[in-house]
Design a protein around this motif. Sequence first.
Motif, mmCIF file in Angstrom:
data_model
loop_
_atom_site.group_PDB
_atom_site.id
_atom_site.type_symbol
_atom_site.label_atom_id
_atom_site.label_comp_id
_atom_site.label_asym_id
_atom_site.label_seq_id
_atom_site.Cartn_x
_atom_site.Cartn_y
_atom_site.Cartn_z
ATOM 1 N N ARG A 1 29.920 19.723 -58.063
ATOM 2 C CA ARG A 1 30.045 18.323 -57.647
ATOM 3 C C ARG A 1 30.133 18.209 -56.122
ATOM 4 O O ARG A 1 29.502 17.337 -55.508
ATOM 5 N N VAL A 2 30.903 19.096 -55.511
ATOM 6 C CA VAL A 2 31.043 19.057 -54.049
ATOM 7 C C VAL A 2 29.683 19.244 -53.376
ATOM 8 O O VAL A 2 29.330 18.519 -52.430
ATOM 9 N N VAL A 3 28.909 20.200 -53.860
ATOM 10 C CA VAL A 3 27.595 20.441 -53.263
ATOM 11 C C VAL A 3 26.664 19.263 -53.534
ATOM 12 O O VAL A 3 25.899 18.845 -52.645
ATOM 13 N N TRP A 4 26.715 18.711 -54.742
ATOM 14 C CA TRP A 4 25.888 17.534 -55.042
ATOM 15 C C TRP A 4 26.189 16.416 -54.044
ATOM 16 O O TRP A 4 25.276 15.802 -53.483
ATOM 17 N N GLU A 5 27.451 16.159 -53.811
ATOM 18 C CA GLU A 5 27.829 15.079 -52.898
ATOM 19 C C GLU A 5 27.439 15.410 -51.459
ATOM 20 O O GLU A 5 27.016 14.525 -50.695
ATOM 21 N N ALA A 6 27.557 16.660 -51.082
ATOM 22 C CA ALA A 6 27.181 17.056 -49.719
ATOM 23 C C ALA A 6 25.713 16.748 -49.453
ATOM 24 O O ALA A 6 25.347 16.249 -48.374
ATOM 25 N N ILE A 7 24.869 17.038 -50.428
ATOM 26 C CA ILE A 7 23.434 16.810 -50.257
ATOM 27 C C ILE A 7 23.088 15.330 -50.406
ATOM 28 O O ILE A 7 22.342 14.768 -49.594
ATOM 29 N N ALA A 8 23.636 14.694 -51.425
ATOM 30 C CA ALA A 8 23.306 13.281 -51.674
ATOM 31 C C ALA A 8 23.714 12.383 -50.518
ATOM 32 O O ALA A 8 23.075 11.360 -50.261
ATOM 33 N N LEU A 9 24.759 12.768 -49.780
ATOM 34 C CA LEU A 9 25.302 11.897 -48.732
ATOM 35 C C LEU A 9 24.930 12.327 -47.318
ATOM 36 O O LEU A 9 25.394 11.715 -46.357
ATOM 37 N N HIS A 10 24.066 13.333 -47.178
ATOM 38 C CA HIS A 10 23.885 13.880 -45.827
ATOM 39 C C HIS A 10 23.147 12.946 -44.870
ATOM 40 O O HIS A 10 23.145 13.188 -43.664
ATOM 41 N N THR A 11 22.528 11.883 -45.373
ATOM 42 C CA THR A 11 21.916 10.894 -44.473
ATOM 43 C C THR A 11 22.725 9.599 -44.415
ATOM 44 O O THR A 11 22.238 8.591 -43.900
#
Length: 212
Positions: free
Chosen positions: A103-113
């Motif tokens: 979940r942490v990695v998913w959020e890191a990628i989904a929110l990087h912009t």
Amino acid sequence: MTVRIADVEIPDSALARAATELVRAAAEPLVYDHSRRVFLFGAFVGDREGLTYDPELLYVGAMFHDLGLTRTYRTSDQRFEIDGADEARRFLREHGVSEEGSRVVWEAIALHTTPEIPHHMAPEIALVTTGVEADVLGIGLDAIPDEARAEIVAAHPRPDFKRRILAAFTDGIAHRPQTTFGNVKADVLERFVPGYVRTNFVDVIENSAWPE
């Protein structure tokens, strides 16, 4: 073999090696080198600030963050960030990583912009955005000494990077312009895709199904 660049150790676990192989196979060198720099810049800043983070999760987040721009992993109906986030979660689950880590990695990628919000979240999420902002936008470069920056760029060069990354953004999202509503990639299509008209938030409200 342990590799250190600018005093940052690149993870050499089976998970990290598998992530590297997947991205190397799917992405052009432009995106591969950019993704490695994102990890290195993010980890460098995280270490300087004394943050506690999981290097493997940060590495996968950095390496997969632009995977949704590649022909292998791009879709046509959702934001490219979610393409990469979904593939990272699948990859991590397949390699036995916990739901929380995935979940942490998913959020890191989904929110990087998405500006600001990641910096108020878990360190791995914040540091992926830190690395992206440093490499693409030049934000926070003053926190990375010239020697460290030079060592990172020597290992992962960025020739003609500004023009080439903008071209990669355009190629990866031009077929799904509706997914840029409300995010920074609308600026890319407005500049580089003839005839593109960005959706206006005010128009959406005024033209909604509500009578008042």
